[in-house]
Write an enzyme that holds these catalytic residues in place. Structure first.
Site, PDB file in Angstrom:
ATOM      1  N   ASP A  10      -1.609  30.776 -41.515  1.00 23.59           N
ATOM      2  CA  ASP A  10      -1.301  32.012 -40.780  1.00 23.59           C
ATOM      3  C   ASP A  10       0.202  32.283 -40.925  1.00 23.59           C
ATOM      4  O   ASP A  10       0.945  31.470 -41.478  1.00 23.59           O
ATOM      5  CB  ASP A  10      -1.699  31.870 -39.287  1.00 23.59           C
ATOM      6  N   SER A  11       0.636  33.410 -40.377  1.00 24.46           N
ATOM      7  CA  SER A  11       2.072  33.723 -40.365  1.00 24.46           C
ATOM      8  C   SER A  11       2.783  32.977 -39.238  1.00 24.46           C
ATOM      9  O   SER A  11       3.996  32.842 -39.236  1.00 24.46           O
ATOM     10  CB  SER A  11       2.257  35.221 -40.135  1.00 24.46           C
ATOM     11  N   TYR A  42       3.569  39.256 -40.342  1.00 25.39           N
ATOM     12  CA  TYR A  42       2.832  39.755 -41.506  1.00 25.39           C
ATOM     13  C   TYR A  42       2.362  41.191 -41.288  1.00 25.39           C
ATOM     14  O   TYR A  42       2.152  41.920 -42.240  1.00 25.39           O
ATOM     15  CB  TYR A  42       1.630  38.852 -41.796  1.00 25.39           C
ATOM     16  N   GLY A  43       2.203  41.578 -40.050  1.00 27.47           N
ATOM     17  CA  GLY A  43       1.745  42.931 -39.738  1.00 27.47           C
ATOM     18  C   GLY A  43       2.753  44.006 -40.107  1.00 27.47           C
ATOM     19  O   GLY A  43       2.457  45.193 -40.051  1.00 27.47           O
ATOM     20  N   CYS A  74      -5.830  34.545 -40.557  1.00 29.01           N
ATOM     21  CA  CYS A  74      -4.974  35.704 -40.316  1.00 29.01           C
ATOM     22  C   CYS A  74      -5.712  36.936 -40.816  1.00 29.01           C
ATOM     23  O   CYS A  74      -6.035  37.025 -42.005  1.00 29.01           O
ATOM     24  CB  CYS A  74      -3.664  35.511 -41.084  1.00 29.01           C
ATOM     25  N   ASN A  75      -5.994  37.872 -39.913  1.00 23.11           N
ATOM     26  CA  ASN A  75      -6.696  39.097 -40.307  1.00 23.11           C
ATOM     27  C   ASN A  75      -5.851  39.938 -41.263  1.00 23.11           C
ATOM     28  O   ASN A  75      -6.361  40.483 -42.241  1.00 23.11           O
ATOM     29  CB  ASN A  75      -7.002  39.955 -39.076  1.00 23.11           C
ATOM     30  N   THR A  76      -4.558  40.029 -40.959  1.00 20.70           N
ATOM     31  CA  THR A  76      -3.660  40.867 -41.761  1.00 20.70           C
ATOM     32  C   THR A  76      -3.656  40.415 -43.219  1.00 20.70           C
ATOM     33  O   THR A  76      -3.670  41.233 -44.140  1.00 20.70           O
ATOM     34  CB  THR A  76      -2.227  40.788 -41.188  1.00 20.70           C
ATOM     35  N   GLU A 151       3.301  34.334 -29.567  1.00 28.29           N
ATOM     36  CA  GLU A 151       4.268  33.348 -30.078  1.00 28.29           C
ATOM     37  C   GLU A 151       5.088  32.775 -28.910  1.00 28.29           C
ATOM     38  O   GLU A 151       5.321  31.576 -28.821  1.00 28.29           O
ATOM     39  CB  GLU A 151       5.219  34.001 -31.093  1.00 28.29           C
ATOM     40  N   CYS A 182      -6.686  40.162 -34.416  1.00 27.24           N
ATOM     41  CA  CYS A 182      -5.535  39.392 -34.893  1.00 27.24           C
ATOM     42  C   CYS A 182      -5.710  38.025 -34.270  1.00 27.24           C
ATOM     43  O   CYS A 182      -6.029  37.923 -33.066  1.00 27.24           O
ATOM     44  CB  CYS A 182      -4.233  40.039 -34.423  1.00 27.24           C
ATOM     45  N   THR A 183      -5.513  36.976 -35.063  1.00 28.50           N
ATOM     46  CA  THR A 183      -5.810  35.631 -34.542  1.00 28.50           C
ATOM     47  C   THR A 183      -4.854  35.211 -33.424  1.00 28.50           C
ATOM     48  O   THR A 183      -5.129  34.266 -32.695  1.00 28.50           O
ATOM     49  CB  THR A 183      -5.776  34.588 -35.682  1.00 28.50           C
ATOM     50  N   HIS A 184      -3.742  35.918 -33.287  1.00 29.18           N
ATOM     51  CA  HIS A 184      -2.848  35.611 -32.164  1.00 29.18           C
ATOM     52  C   HIS A 184      -3.468  36.016 -30.812  1.00 29.18           C
ATOM     53  O   HIS A 184      -3.108  35.459 -29.777  1.00 29.18           O
ATOM     54  CB  HIS A 184      -1.516  36.361 -32.313  1.00 29.18           C
TER      55      HIS A 184
HETATM   56  N1  DGL Z   1      -2.167  36.313 -36.901  1.00 34.46           N
HETATM   57  C1  DGL Z   1      -2.106  37.388 -37.814  1.00 34.46           C
HETATM   58  C2  DGL Z   1      -3.390  38.193 -37.869  1.00 34.46           C
HETATM   59  O1  DGL Z   1      -4.455  37.696 -37.553  1.00 34.46           O
HETATM   60  C3  DGL Z   1      -0.885  38.228 -38.026  1.00 34.46           C
HETATM   61  C4  DGL Z   1       0.264  38.251 -37.110  1.00 34.46           C
HETATM   62  C5  DGL Z   1       1.518  38.812 -37.764  1.00 34.46           C
HETATM   63  O2  DGL Z   1       2.248  38.034 -38.376  1.00 34.46           O
HETATM   64  O3  DGL Z   1       1.749  40.041 -37.712  1.00 34.46           O
HETATM   65  O4  DGL Z   1      -3.397  39.322 -38.276  1.00 34.46           O
END
Ligand code: DGL
Length: 262
Positions: A10-11, A42-43, A74-76, A151, A182-184
């Site tokens: 992930d990011s 990453y977004g 990570c979805n992005t 985060e 988003c996995t966050h």
């Molecule tokens: N956790 C990431 C996702 O699922 C991206 C978060 C990010 O870095 O913007 O999209």
């Protein structure tokens, strides 16, 4: 049989939400958790750069460790990088994409998609909506603020519910199911639930991903391992608030955070 190890990527800390589901279903699997905090978030990263970075980082771990399967948690990243990775590497690559289909099946009023600014603009996401939620009203919120909050939370900082409420305002009263795309965001599940109310069902992809990983390991005849179990964690740059972050990783059973520059 030697240890079975998977790579999770992930990011930042978002993949931890998926790690928890995988650990619960497959407690005998070792994990290398790698996050590219140098290019976080990453977004907000250009797509070509994102694809190149993920490919290089994943390649490094496949070449230096004995990895049976990769989870792009990570979805992005998953919405753009999976074809490239599957073309390049022969081991199974599992991606995480917004759970639009199950959300749409449950929704009566409307579906909310909470994701990163990039994910809500991706063709992949729009195709998911066209294919599985055509007849539903889908409202999208693309936000990095919530990613930052997750985060911070993993570093011991309280979530500001007033800010969360403001970000999620467009969804309030308009939906009965929200996709945590988003996995966050599953890391903020309780807070999101407080803001949207108990009548809104929150859907994420973690459990489905853990079932997919189990299926693919079974398919490769990897059903258990006798090696030592370990959870290792690497990132591409020195993480901020390292010691607070380390506490969260340690609680989950991870060893010391190591820097592996890209
Ligand atoms: N956790 C990431 C996702 O699922 C991206 C978060 C990010 O870095 O913007 O999209």
């Amino acid at each position: 049989m030697p240890e079975t190890r998977i790579l999770m990527f992930d990011s930042g800390v978002g993949g931890i939400s998926v790690f928890k589901d995988i650990k619960a279903r497959l407690p005998w699997v070792s994990v290398t958790y790698a996050f590219d905090n140098q290019a976080y978030p990453y977004g907000e990263l250009a797509q070509d750069e994102l694809v190149d970075r993920v490919e290089q980082y994943v390649q490094h771990f496949i070449e230096t460790q004995s990895i049976s399967l990769v989870v792009i948690a990570c979805n992005t990243a998953s919405t753009v990088v999976l074809p490239r990775l599957r073309e390049k590497f022969s081991i199974p690559i599992v991606g995480v994409v917004p759970a639009i289909k199950p959300a749409s099946q449950r929704a009566n009023l409307g579906v909310g998609l909470i994701a990163t600014p990039a994910t809500v603009t991706r063709e992949y996401t729009h195709d998911l909506i066209k294919d599985f939620a055509k007849d539903k009203d889908v409202k999208m919120v693309g936000t990095t603020e919530l990613v930052d909050m997750a985060e911070q939370k993993l570093r011991g900082v309280d979530v500001d519910l007033a800010v969360l409420d403001q970000v999620l305002q467009p969804l309030k009263g308009n939906i009965d199911v929200a996709v945590l795309g988003c996995t966050h965001f599953p890391l903020l599940r309780n807070e999101i639930c407080q803001v949207l109310g108990n009548d809104v069902t929150l859907v994420d992809s973690g459990d489905a991903i853990s079932r997919r990983v189990e299926f693919l390991l079974n398919e490769s005849s990897i059903t258990h391992s006798n090696g030592d179990l370990s959870y290792d964690v690497f990132c591409s740059a020195e993480p901020y608030s390292r010691s607070a972050l380390q506490s969260s990783f340690t609680e989950l059973g991870f060893s010391l955070i190591k820097i592996q520059p890209l």
